[in-house]
Design a protein around this motif. Structure first.
Motif, PDB file in Angstrom:
ATOM      1  N   ILE A  51      77.785  50.509  -1.917  1.00 41.09           N
ATOM      2  CA  ILE A  51      76.532  50.806  -2.630  1.00 41.09           C
ATOM      3  C   ILE A  51      76.003  51.381  -1.040  1.00 41.09           C
ATOM      4  CG2 ILE A  51      75.368  48.707  -2.867  1.00 41.09           C
ATOM      5  CD1 ILE A  51      74.247  49.814  -5.152  1.00 41.09           C
ATOM      6  N   ASN A  52      75.083  52.504  -1.200  1.00 42.59           N
ATOM      7  CA  ASN A  52      74.521  52.884  -0.130  1.00 42.59           C
ATOM      8  C   ASN A  52      72.983  52.204  -0.247  1.00 42.59           C
ATOM      9  OD1 ASN A  52      72.236  54.241   1.304  1.00 42.59           O
ATOM     10  ND2 ASN A  52      74.071  55.808   1.570  1.00 42.59           N
ATOM     11  N   LEU A  53      72.826  51.226   0.721  1.00 40.04           N
ATOM     12  CA  LEU A  53      71.481  50.386   0.832  1.00 40.04           C
ATOM     13  C   LEU A  53      70.305  51.101   0.964  1.00 40.04           C
ATOM     14  CD1 LEU A  53      73.152  47.206   2.666  1.00 40.04           C
ATOM     15  CD2 LEU A  53      72.660  47.629   0.220  1.00 40.04           C
ATOM     16  N   GLU A  54      70.145  52.329   1.680  1.00 41.70           N
ATOM     17  CA  GLU A  54      69.026  52.911   1.851  1.00 41.70           C
ATOM     18  C   GLU A  54      68.663  53.454   0.475  1.00 41.70           C
ATOM     19  OE1 GLU A  54      71.717  53.192   4.010  1.00 41.70           O
ATOM     20  OE2 GLU A  54      70.577  52.139   5.734  1.00 41.70           O
ATOM     21  N   ALA A  55      69.863  54.079  -0.046  1.00 39.89           N
ATOM     22  CA  ALA A  55      69.413  54.943  -1.506  1.00 39.89           C
ATOM     23  C   ALA A  55      68.837  53.675  -2.329  1.00 39.89           C
ATOM     24  CB  ALA A  55      70.746  55.389  -2.064  1.00 39.89           C
ATOM     25  N   LEU A  56      69.407  52.430  -2.295  1.00 41.10           N
ATOM     26  CA  LEU A  56      69.083  51.291  -3.545  1.00 41.10           C
ATOM     27  C   LEU A  56      67.778  51.146  -2.802  1.00 41.10           C
ATOM     28  CD1 LEU A  56      69.680  49.266  -5.483  1.00 41.10           C
ATOM     29  CD2 LEU A  56      70.647  47.914  -3.990  1.00 41.10           C
ATOM     30  N   ASP A  57      67.197  50.724  -1.753  1.00 45.05           N
ATOM     31  CA  ASP A  57      65.936  50.402  -1.210  1.00 45.05           C
ATOM     32  C   ASP A  57      65.136  51.474  -1.838  1.00 45.05           C
ATOM     33  OD1 ASP A  57      64.280  49.303   0.016  1.00 45.05           O
ATOM     34  OD2 ASP A  57      64.606  49.617   2.026  1.00 45.05           O
ATOM     35  N   PHE A  58      65.285  52.747  -1.584  1.00 40.64           N
ATOM     36  CA  PHE A  58      64.406  53.685  -2.222  1.00 40.64           C
ATOM     37  C   PHE A  58      64.188  53.722  -3.445  1.00 40.64           C
ATOM     38  CE2 PHE A  58      63.629  58.000  -3.965  1.00 40.64           C
ATOM     39  CZ  PHE A  58      62.568  58.562  -3.269  1.00 40.64           C
ATOM     40  N   ALA A  59      65.313  53.434  -4.272  1.00 44.11           N
ATOM     41  CA  ALA A  59      65.308  53.532  -5.772  1.00 44.11           C
ATOM     42  C   ALA A  59      64.565  52.106  -6.302  1.00 44.11           C
ATOM     43  CB  ALA A  59      66.637  53.236  -6.170  1.00 44.11           C
ATOM     44  N   ILE A  60      64.642  51.074  -5.536  1.00 40.81           N
ATOM     45  CA  ILE A  60      63.746  49.983  -6.078  1.00 40.81           C
ATOM     46  C   ILE A  60      62.301  50.073  -5.528  1.00 40.81           C
ATOM     47  CG2 ILE A  60      65.740  48.449  -6.297  1.00 40.81           C
ATOM     48  CD1 ILE A  60      64.987  46.981  -3.805  1.00 40.81           C
ATOM     49  N   GLU A  61      61.913  50.595  -4.547  1.00 43.43           N
ATOM     50  CA  GLU A  61      60.762  51.150  -4.027  1.00 43.43           C
ATOM     51  C   GLU A  61      59.913  51.927  -5.184  1.00 43.43           C
ATOM     52  OE1 GLU A  61      58.289  50.519  -1.912  1.00 43.43           O
ATOM     53  OE2 GLU A  61      59.671  49.027  -0.969  1.00 43.43           O
ATOM     54  N   HIS A  62      60.599  52.848  -5.785  1.00 48.74           N
ATOM     55  CA  HIS A  62      60.113  53.856  -6.650  1.00 48.74           C
ATOM     56  C   HIS A  62      60.320  53.585  -8.212  1.00 48.74           C
ATOM     57  CE1 HIS A  62      59.910  55.877  -2.687  1.00 48.74           C
ATOM     58  NE2 HIS A  62      59.187  56.586  -3.229  1.00 48.74           N
ATOM     59  N   TYR A  63      61.136  52.770  -8.444  1.00 46.63           N
ATOM     60  CA  TYR A  63      61.574  52.503  -9.979  1.00 46.63           C
ATOM     61  C   TYR A  63      61.589  51.054 -10.427  1.00 46.63           C
ATOM     62  CZ  TYR A  63      63.063  57.464 -10.176  1.00 46.63           C
ATOM     63  OH  TYR A  63      63.280  58.615 -10.221  1.00 46.63           O
ATOM     64  N   PRO A  64      61.130  50.830 -11.525  1.00 49.96           N
ATOM     65  CA  PRO A  64      61.215  49.394 -11.931  1.00 49.96           C
ATOM     66  C   PRO A  64      62.634  48.627 -12.237  1.00 49.96           C
ATOM     67  CG  PRO A  64      60.539  50.626 -13.742  1.00 49.96           C
ATOM     68  CD  PRO A  64      60.886  51.635 -12.807  1.00 49.96           C
ATOM     69  N   VAL A  65      63.303  48.627 -11.126  1.00 47.82           N
ATOM     70  CA  VAL A  65      64.609  48.126 -11.404  1.00 47.82           C
ATOM     71  C   VAL A  65      64.684  46.732 -11.738  1.00 47.82           C
ATOM     72  CG1 VAL A  65      66.919  47.791 -10.138  1.00 47.82           C
ATOM     73  CG2 VAL A  65      65.434  49.947  -9.894  1.00 47.82           C
ATOM     74  N   LYS A  66      65.393  46.597 -12.766  1.00 41.37           N
ATOM     75  CA  LYS A  66      65.353  44.817 -13.110  1.00 41.37           C
ATOM     76  C   LYS A  66      66.532  44.105 -12.754  1.00 41.37           C
ATOM     77  CE  LYS A  66      61.408  44.802 -14.827  1.00 41.37           C
ATOM     78  NZ  LYS A  66      60.851  45.404 -15.987  1.00 41.37           N
ATOM     79  N   ALA A  67      67.588  44.945 -12.574  1.00 37.19           N
ATOM     80  CA  ALA A  67      68.929  44.143 -11.889  1.00 37.19           C
ATOM     81  C   ALA A  67      69.717  45.200 -11.205  1.00 37.19           C
ATOM     82  CB  ALA A  67      69.539  43.562 -13.178  1.00 37.19           C
ATOM     83  N   VAL A  68      70.639  44.624 -10.552  1.00 39.65           N
ATOM     84  CA  VAL A  68      71.503  45.596  -9.753  1.00 39.65           C
ATOM     85  C   VAL A  68      72.708  44.964 -10.090  1.00 39.65           C
ATOM     86  CG1 VAL A  68      72.131  46.308  -7.357  1.00 39.65           C
ATOM     87  CG2 VAL A  68      69.854  45.996  -7.929  1.00 39.65           C
ATOM     88  N   VAL A  69      74.016  45.803 -10.120  1.00 34.87           N
ATOM     89  CA  VAL A  69      75.282  45.327 -10.576  1.00 34.87           C
ATOM     90  C   VAL A  69      76.161  46.047  -9.467  1.00 34.87           C
ATOM     91  CG1 VAL A  69      77.331  45.295 -12.295  1.00 34.87           C
ATOM     92  CG2 VAL A  69      74.840  45.491 -13.064  1.00 34.87           C
ATOM     93  N   VAL A  70      77.001  45.256  -8.838  1.00 39.72           N
ATOM     94  CA  VAL A  70      77.917  45.715  -7.705  1.00 39.72           C
ATOM     95  C   VAL A  70      79.003  45.157  -7.909  1.00 39.72           C
ATOM     96  CG1 VAL A  70      76.070  46.240  -6.057  1.00 39.72           C
ATOM     97  CG2 VAL A  70      77.284  44.157  -5.970  1.00 39.72           C
ATOM     98  N   MET A  71      80.287  45.885  -7.694  1.00 38.13           N
ATOM     99  CA  MET A  71      81.658  45.259  -7.296  1.00 38.13           C
ATOM    100  C   MET A  71      81.863  45.321  -5.825  1.00 38.13           C
ATOM    101  SD  MET A  71      83.862  46.865 -10.252  1.00 38.13           S
ATOM    102  CE  MET A  71      85.158  45.805 -10.408  1.00 38.13           C
TER     103      MET A  71
END
Lengths: 503, 503
Positions: free
Chosen positions: A260-280
């Motif tokens: 998973i791209n951590l910069e993209a994830l960082d951006f996403a959780i900055e801008h959206y109300p992300v309640k959980a993250v799932v990764v393999m």
């Protein structure tokens, strides 16, 4: 979600026998009661509920249970005898006759008929089709992510099973607790120590496979409507868990090497109300990616201050191609925010359906959902796996299958490079047995799936790994069944792709 | 629902070893690295992850996985050896020493300590406690609704299991499909014919127990927030399924002889947006009620015009005290609106966790939720039950256990009548093995549960059978374990109730 098929087929409607007022009602019907009963029985015979050679229920039983007279049942059986579908055997009863009826060879529904265009609901059908393909042993299995049956320790498991079954331990016959048996939880805790996690047996719950583990994890940390960040592409089972729970997926770009791209994830959780993250995190399905340790640590550090739970699916973690398996993100978790999920379905037995979850601070919520979902996991199968883990054969077994899967993956990569057209790209994982193949843009993976089935090959089309069609020209190949025959299948598949790429 | 224990105990925090920058970080810590590693290992030993006689991971393994030097591991092991908790065995490795430590006998959490006052969340704890009691073989088992282990066909099941395990059928080693194996579905369809239902194998799905069947049924027909009409009192598992799915229960008065009150239900669906109805039509848990056939038909007729799905739990249906088992409401269903759920947990094996659902027109939705929840049910256990049903021993077995449970229930009724105070009322079911006992109003069932545990008896307090405290002076007794010892327990229990009734 309420799903109602509006066209409930008339033929499926049960024929109802009224136990009171039978005679008045029967008089209003077109055919006599015994004929209706005969028709109902004939229907059960034609669908195989009562197969050739089966004994039919006794006249007395049918009379009692259907609330009709013995005479009526005898008349019905006589009618079926006249029609040639059953026979009376003196002193024994009525039996279904052996008649080779062409109508009995029902074609497997939907086997070779994927839909022409894909709507959302049809993704589910497509997933079901790929799963169903895996039970058709006449197909070359490049589809469902099943392990190679010859690389499972089936003989040893069967020996343990037979022995434990004879023990007649009262505990093994009783239901067991939602969290599972202490013996298996202790074994899992022991192995988790080598994953970098100090987990006590009482921090673990045994689940019905990794599917239940991930499903319970989502239920424990999310409410319907919540947004869940997932990798893109992702395993379709995770998409289905999210959708059936009324959650919304937010797909984060994921790299086939680092995950998973951590910069993209960082951006996403900055801008959206992300309640959980799932990764393999390790040997991702379908990408094969393995997050470097520094990324795992960074992921945990990214989520911790925001108190966002991380659901980590490590189902392929043990299938490293090197001697040493990778750590898990949970080993960097100091706040109990990581829910680590895994199972023994890839290395020991897919059919046992035994997995586990270390849910950190969400233990109580997971336990509650486990109780309300399946109550507990079959205790005998838990004991069999615990004993296999305990007696020391597991590490030896892992060394064997790691080498074997490394060879199969390499063999498949070479086959694809040899047979597929220019412009094809392929992942190069360092564990697991799945390959992610990018085909030339004009090749549609659903069309390819359909054509491949025609020549006896199944594979997983890219559509099922995203809620968008962005992977339409990707396929996932399962290399676990790779053999001489399967290598030839790659050539054939390559030929089809060549043709489609030119069209 | 997010459940976060705010006080995540400090002692549970994993001790983290940094694989990079180990030396710099270690320098900042108070104790040297080898001492931290020794402490972590000591913690795993004290919680039993590594038990007496267990071999510890090799020095090389720990060094690799923890990212520390071989010297550090050796120093840590030396420290633990000095402390006397492990020992080195030449040419073999390090082992945990056998030391009888009093601190290793951890008291079972919450075993004898139910809460003093009950809030909503504590009902869950109470349910867990009653379940947990069932694994404590030193208690007299009048609590959890477990069948008598000696009335399960364990020997026969074990023989079938051993034989099938040796077959090495490739299908049994693979995952299987969400709907289950055709052999078991065919057997269930056969038996359903005698329940008055013409069900084809393809109308059925095999589930992980009746718990999963009911849970999937609710998921298939409801959305979070929906109102579900249930019987009152009702089995706590149904209450938990409703609560964990974010649904709202509407409790309908239910009679201990005839089951759910149809006038009350009619009123309820006139005035409230009821989205589904759940009933245990035969030998209700805890009431023991059995709906007369005309009520079953009337219930189906009441719901059909409003298109309200009926979830019918028939788990005790086979345990009739007479030769003939009752029909199910589904036998009157002409619209595919009844989702019939059952399992083999009461008559064949509670630990196999094999149940089934005939979901009528909701098949596709149930199948989808099954896939996303547990994917499939262990296929070997399905085959074992299919074979037991097929070889003809099931009917004989049923006749035997029906007689036995009829006797146990009668014996318990007499015991209660003999020992309990005036004003006690008791159900008189015609099947199953549960009794519902109304105590004098001033007797609180939770206080009774607590006092009974002190003298080694477990029972199910009335609080867990409703979302309200209205059954505070009721208890459910499991008669399955009734024996001479258990009969004496009834006298003791009666004495406690007498005392509480006078206080």
């Amino acid at each position: 979600m309420v799903e109602v098929s509006k066209h409930y087929p008339k033929s499926k409607l049960p024929i109802i026998y009224e136990r009171s007022n039978v005679n008045e009602r029967a008089a209003l019907r077109s055919s006599p009661l015994y004929e209706q009963l005969a028709d109902e029985l004939a229907a059960q015979i034609s669908t195989g509920v009562f197969g050739p050679g089966d004994k039919l229920p006794s006249v007395r039983q049918v009379s009692q249970n259907k609330g009709v007279s013995v005479t009526t049942v005898l008349q019905a059986y006589q009618l079926l005898e006249d029609r040639g579908s059953i026979e009376a055997r003196p002193q024994s009863g009525y039996y279904v006759r052996f008649i080779p009826l062409p109508s009995l060879t029902v074609p497997e529904p939907g086997f070779f008929t994927p839909p022409d265009d894909l709507e959302e609901a049809q993704i589910d059908d497509l997933v079901m089709m790929v799963m169903r393909d895996s039970t058709n042993l006449e197909l070359i299995q490049l589809g469902a992510a099943q392990p190679d049956p010859s690389l499972l320790p089936t003989d040893r498991m069967n020996r343990i099973l037979s022995r434990l079954a004879r023990l007649n331990d009262i505990h093994q016959n009783m239901r067991g607790l939602p969290e599972g048996c202490i013996e298996l939880r202790t074994q899992v805790a022991k192995r988790a120590f080598l994953l970098g996690c100090s987990i006590a047996p009482e921090d673990l719950l045994i689940t019905s496979g990794c599917t239940e583990a991930v499903s319970l994890a989502l239920r424990a940390v999310c409410q319907p409507g919540d947004l869940v960040a997932i990798e893109s592409p992702t395993y379709f089972g995770i998409l289905q868990a999210i959708e059936t729970q009324g959650l919304r997926p937010l797909e984060i770009p994921t790299h086939q090497r680092d995950g998973i791209n951590l910069e993209a994830l960082d951006f996403a959780i900055e801008h959206y109300p992300v309640k959980a993250v799932v990764v393999m995190s390790n040997y991702h399905n379908p990408l094969g990616s393995c997050m470097p340790e520094e990324n795992k640590r960074a992921l945990v550090d990214l989520l911790a201050p925001r108190e966002i739970p991380l659901i980590e699916d490590d189902i392929h973690g043990e299938l490293s191609f090197s001697d040493q398996r990778p750590l898990v993100a949970k080993s960097f978790d100091q706040n109990g925010l990581v829910l680590l999920c895994s199972s023994f379905s890839k290395d020991i037995s897919p059919s046992y359906r035994v997995g586990w979850i270390a849910p950190g601070r969400f233990f109580t919520a997971v336990q509650k959902h486990k109780m309300a979902t399946t109550l507990s996991t079959p205790i005998l199968l838990q004991h069999v796996i615990a004993e296999f883990l305990d007696n020391g054969g597991y590490d030896h077994h892992l060394r064997k299958i790691r080498r074997a899967y490394a060879q199969k993956v390499t063999q498949t990569v070479h086959g694809v490079l040899r047979s597929f057209p220019k412009g094809t790209q392929i992942s190069s994982p360092e564990g697991g047995y799945l390959l992610w193949v990018q085909l030339p843009r004009q090749v549609d993976s659903l069309a390819l799936y359909r054509e491949a089935l025609q020549v006896g090959i199944t594979l997983a089309p890219g559509y099922i790994f995203s809620s968008t069609p962005k992977f339409h020209n990707y396929i996932r190949l399962n290399t676990a069944y790779m053999s001489f025959a399967a290598e030839k299948a790659l050539d054939i598949l390559g030929g089809i792709v060549q043709k489609m790429a030119k069209a």
